[in-house]
Every structure is written in structure tokens, then in C-alpha cells.
Design an enzyme around this catalytic site. Sequence first.
Site, PDB file in Angstrom:
ATOM      1  N   LYS A   1     -18.916  -8.194 -44.935  1.00 46.72           N
ATOM      2  CA  LYS A   1     -18.978  -7.691 -43.562  1.00 46.72           C
ATOM      3  C   LYS A   1     -18.503  -8.778 -42.602  1.00 46.72           C
ATOM      4  O   LYS A   1     -18.949  -9.915 -42.669  1.00 46.72           O
ATOM      5  CB  LYS A   1     -20.416  -7.273 -43.231  1.00 46.72           C
TER       6      LYS A   1
ATOM      7  N   GLU B   1     -35.564   8.056 -41.411  1.00 43.31           N
ATOM      8  CA  GLU B   1     -36.472   8.399 -40.319  1.00 43.31           C
ATOM      9  C   GLU B   1     -37.584   9.338 -40.764  1.00 43.31           C
ATOM     10  O   GLU B   1     -38.723   9.233 -40.292  1.00 43.31           O
ATOM     11  CB  GLU B   1     -35.688   9.022 -39.162  1.00 43.31           C
TER      12      GLU B   1
ATOM     13  N   ARG C   1     -33.899  13.597 -36.977  1.00 47.31           N
ATOM     14  CA  ARG C   1     -33.903  13.729 -38.436  1.00 47.31           C
ATOM     15  C   ARG C   1     -35.317  13.794 -39.010  1.00 47.31           C
ATOM     16  O   ARG C   1     -35.501  14.070 -40.195  1.00 47.31           O
ATOM     17  CB  ARG C   1     -33.133  12.551 -39.038  1.00 47.31           C
TER      18      ARG C   1
END
Length: 618
Positions: A281, A365, A393
Site C-alpha cells: 500500500k 458493522e 448495514r
Amino acid sequence: MTAPAIKHEYAPILSRLSDQEGEALCAQLRQELVEDVARTGGHLASNLGAVELTVALHRVFDTSVDRLVFDVGHQCYPHKILTGRRENMSGLRQYGGIAGFPKPNESVHDAFIAGHASNSVAVALGMARARAVLGEDYQVIALIGDGALTGGLAYEGLSNAGKCGQQLLVILNDNGMSITPNVGGVADHLAKQRLKPQYLTFKKHYRRIMKKTAPGRAVYRVTHQLKQALKQALLPCSMFEDMGFRYLGPVDGHNLSFLTRILRYAKEMEEPVLLHVKTVKGKGFVPAEENPDAFHGIAPFDPHTGALKREPGENFSTVFGRTLVRMAHQDKRVCAITAAMTGGTGLERFAQTFPDRFFDVGIAEGCAASMAAGMAKQGVIPVFAVYSTFLQRAYDMLLHDAAIDNLHVVLGVDRAGLVGDDGETHHGVFDAAYLDSVPNMTVLAPASFAELEVMLERALFRLNGPVAVRYPRGGEGRYVGTSGDGPAAILRWGGDITLVSYGTEINDVLEAAELLEVQGIQAEIVKLNQITPLVPELVELSVRKTGVLLVAEEQAARGSVGQRLAACLEVAGLPAKMVLVSCGEGFVPHGAAALLKRDLSLDGAGLAKKALEVLGRG
């Protein structure tokens, strides 16, 4: 080697590039990504890490026909540049410009809209199923990051996709979490041998030849079973293979030449394949490599040093985090939960101060809400800090785990209202409606930092059942005070029109009242501190006097507070002229919040104009 100039739609000619030209193109893409994001802000580290993978994908597949489904879409910028949008990158995430996520109405190359995590495999499986039903011919690819694999939906998709028996390529972009690490030197050597071009070519031809005749198919079955037995004895079992995928990897995600070859090999396989790609990354930009979390989503910065052009000031998230730490010092029952958003929700200090009372569940979540319910049942006070758009969600868990037993779960609903540049997948414009439908729920709406502190303390220690404290992205406005513990308060007295709002939208209402005063109109302002359960008495008293109501809110129209207030007035038998100003019936695009408010008539000038119209003076 200099890369050919990227002009308009470059992807169709990528298959003809040499490896050296492709590597030069990758270097050029990285340079342009840093320059573009430095100017506009956006997601940088994830895009830098996916450059070679994106170029390799476009060398092998035609995304105008083949379906490339991004998970979240944080890594889609190189894809956008290669598919005709290079000249539009100066307007990335800007009002009227291109979006920061894949968007089908922006380009035929964007197969599916993205913005929330863990759904790519399920979506791709749906496309593969549709392809079979309609008898069409194209490739389907899902690109998912290791972070998205912390979400349960990813495994639901993988579990079904692995058994589909059709061409489906899932690419796991692993830039942080090791999924199936090889153990020992022999295992490592065998893994590398299995991915050598010579082996893959031999395997492809061997399979094709042996499957032509019945004896050949019998021999192939025996040798295949023997190979599988040896592999399982010497290599760790891959959960992806257990799900039914042909597993390839792990592969160096920055080796463009090999990536291209392995993708071409995978393309020829008429079965579900999972390609495990290891990437870095922030690759190629030192500040992003050294601090990838900070450069995941970043404001405009200096492209040479990585320093932000403007240091962020105090905001609702940091005030929330600081206040929660203070509350946790007072009561050892206070715990904090996040779904992979420690920094975004202001919980870094809590995590450092109370590591035994801080829990990050990943991009899950629903798990966070259910876990919070379990914690509350056993006597602690869990606080789940989550963006409004992501709390959607966990709606089922709020209903059937928290609310059904009236458990004291506290929600810190961050990014409520318009969030700006991330657009329709991230605006928090539905929570006022969906939280109101949850039985036993209390929803508080602070309009200032001071009110956030007061309301969080009230939510933790003075209320029962599930409680949500909702607050916006960014800082406070001109209103910096508190309006007491009551469900509503009068901020300004007047007799001509009643203006009602909550949260930081109250600042625009205050401005509208001043503009109306210039016109000789005295507006009365009712500020709602609590929007669920709605207590309409102050609004009703004001409307009895003025006979005219305007409600302003950064929420979708359906199920809005304005609609509920209108119903209350009807029940109370209060006829009134009325205008409800909200975010409308659809989705709000990306752009600076101030510009979006202007278009929605939610700024001071727009609200004043709406008030004049309902008063018959427009």
C-alpha cells in the site's frame, strides 16, 4: 523506456505494450496519481499499491465488455485514467467532476457502483449467473482487498461463487493481512514452482490433451488426485480451495510481466479461480509507504513532501473521541467499538488509553452491533462509533439484537448529513428515517461541540435502551452554545414564520432568519435536540402563532423529520402553510457540501427564498 503518452482511452492498446513499456506506464501512472490526489484530495495509498495490477488487468481483459467489479473502489483511480478519464482527474471528487468511486453512468468500463465493502464477489457471481442465463460470452472479475475480507458478506459470496462451476476470477489484493501463509522452505519452494510459466503452460496443455479421450480422462483423474494429496500433505490447506476455487498464489503484485502472464492463464480456466496478489500500500511514494493509513483518504497535500496543505482543525469526531475518553475515566463500564474506522471516528486516543476496553471488529458493522448488544446485556456500556452510511448495514441487528430487549447500546453516528466529496455512497442522509423506525430508540442531534459533550454524557448515563447521538463531518458553525436538556428549544422569537431544524443545519436556518429580517419578516426558530422519539409541542405552539412552517434538514425526504412534524400538525388539527426542505427523494451526488446545500436550497439564501415563497412573497 518512456511510456507512450496516455491520451484518451488507452486500455484497448495495452495488450500490445512490451513489458518495458508497461513498466514505464506504471511509473507514469504513479507520478500522475500523486499529482492529482495532491491537488484534489482522495484515496492515494490503495491506488498506488494497485498500479501494476490494474495495468495487467487491462492488458488481459477488455473492461468495456468484461465485467471488473471493484470492492469499495478505493483503488479505481488508475482504472479511470486508463479508460478515458485522464483529462478529468483534475476534477476528481469535485463538484461536477468525476467520482472517487466506480460509477457506471460515468463510463461503460465501470461495471458496478462501489463505495461500501465486501460485496464484490456476490455481485460478480450475479453477473456470472446472468451471463449463463442469457447465453452470453464475457469474463467476470472481482477485485477485493484483504480488508474487505473482514466483512461476512465477502464469505457469503465466496461460499456460493466457489461452487458455481463457471468462469469467475476473484483477485485478492492482499496489502496487509496474510491470508494463507506458506509454512517452511519446502512449501515456499513448491508454491513458487506451481506458478512458473513453464509449469502453467505444461499443465494447460496436459489437461487439454488428456481430456480428449476416455482413457486420458481416467489417467488425468488419478494424477490429479495424487497431486492434490501431495499438495495437501506439503502445503497448508487453502480455505479458498475448500470453497471450490482454483487457488493461485501468492503472487508479487508489482511484477507486471508475471502478473500479466498469470492473468492470461487464469482467463483460460473455465472454473472459479482465486488469484492471491501481494501488494504494498502506497507503493512508489515514500510518505504513503511509510504511513499508508494517513494516505488512505487524504486532504490536498504537497506532492513532494506529503505534508498537508492545511492542517485539520477540531471537528465533531475528535470532540466525540475526547469526550468518550473522559467518560471512560469516570466509569469503567464504558467501552468503545469500531468497524475498521478507528481514526475516522476519533477513537485513536481511546484505543491507546483503554486498550482492554477498545474493540475493532473490522469491516463488520453487523457484528459490531450484535457484539454491543451482548456487552450491554452483561452490564457494560458499549459505544459503537460508526459512519451513518455504514450503520445502514447493521439495521437488522439494531432491531433484533439491541432494540428487541431494550438494551442500552450507544451509537456515535458520525458523518450524519452531507459529507461532500465521497458522494452518494457516503452521504449520511437516511439515518433520521431508519433509526426512527427502531422501537425503543432515542436519537439526539447536537449542533455544537458543547452539545455533543452534553448529549453523549446524557446518552451514556441518563438514558435507557438504545441511543444514537448523530453528528456531522467537520467542525461547528456560528452556533456554539447549548440549548438545555429538553427535546427542543426556541433560539429566536418571531411571529411570521416558524423555522425548524436540528444538528448543524441550524446555522443555515439562523442565516435565513437574518435575511428574512431584512425583508421585515420575523422568523421564530425552533431547534430540535431530539428527533426520535419526536416531541412536537414547541413546534405546535410556534405554528399556532405563525401559521407557517419551514423544516430544513440534511436528510432524504422519505421518513424525514419534516414529514413526521407535518403528520403531528395534522393530528393536532393545526392547519398551516408548510414547506419541507431536504435532500429530496433520490441520491445526492458528490461535491463540496456548501455547493450541494446551495443546489438543495439548504443554505441560508435558499431557505430564505423558500420561506418567502411559502409566505407568498417570493
